[in-house]
Design a protein around this motif. Structure first.
Motif, short mmCIF file in Angstrom:
data_model
loop_
_atom_site.label_atom_id
_atom_site.label_comp_id
_atom_site.label_asym_id
_atom_site.label_seq_id
_atom_site.Cartn_x
_atom_site.Cartn_y
_atom_site.Cartn_z
N GLU A 18 3.92 13.15 64.84
CA GLU A 18 4.44 12.70 63.24
C GLU A 18 5.15 12.95 63.07
N CYS A 19 6.17 13.63 64.38
CA CYS A 19 7.35 14.26 63.77
C CYS A 19 8.71 13.17 64.43
N PRO A 20 9.31 12.75 63.10
CA PRO A 20 10.26 11.06 63.68
C PRO A 20 11.45 12.31 64.24
N ASN A 21 11.92 13.39 64.34
CA ASN A 21 12.60 13.95 64.87
C ASN A 21 12.79 14.40 66.29
N GLU A 22 10.82 14.53 66.62
CA GLU A 22 10.81 14.92 67.94
C GLU A 22 10.92 16.62 67.90
N CYS A 41 11.32 16.74 57.26
CA CYS A 41 11.00 14.91 57.61
C CYS A 41 12.52 14.21 55.91
N HIS A 44 13.99 10.47 56.33
CA HIS A 44 12.69 9.88 56.68
C HIS A 44 11.52 9.21 56.02
N GLN A 49 5.75 15.48 57.45
CA GLN A 49 4.19 14.94 57.65
C GLN A 49 3.26 16.12 58.66
N TYR A 76 20.13 14.74 59.77
CA TYR A 76 19.46 13.86 60.13
C TYR A 76 20.31 13.45 60.01
N THR A 80 20.17 11.21 63.81
CA THR A 80 19.50 9.07 63.70
C THR A 80 21.42 8.87 64.25
#
Length: 83
Positions: A18-22, A41, A44, A49, A76, A80
């Motif tokens: 679930e982690c968008p940032n790994e 998050c 995101h 999450q 963030y 990204t």
């Protein structure tokens, strides 16, 4: 603040994907969160999450790593490469 996983973790494997940032990975005994990758998050989603899916509610804020929403957003951007 970054999040952290406490000893109550049951290694259920639902938080990591679930982690968008790994930022979440399997540690020696339980899952761990890399604070340099955790943005709660921000950027995101509206809410972390991992906290949303954790069945045992073992992912609180890490009181040792205090960050404002602006600092989390900057992290963030760096993670990204969005400017």
């Amino acid at each position: 603040m970054a999040l952290m996983i406490t000893d109550e973790c049951i290694n259920c494997d639902v938080c990591e994907p679930e982690c968008p940032n790994e930022a979440i990975s399997q540690g020696v005994e339980i899952y761990e969160i890399n604070p340099s990758k955790c943005t709660e998050c921000v950027g995101h989603f509206d809410e972390p999450q991992c906290q949303q899916v954790c069945p045992v509610d073992c992912i609180p804020l890490n009181p040792e790593i205090v960050e404002s929403k602006d600092e989390l957003m900057e992290k963030y951007y760096k993670l990204t490469e969005v400017k």
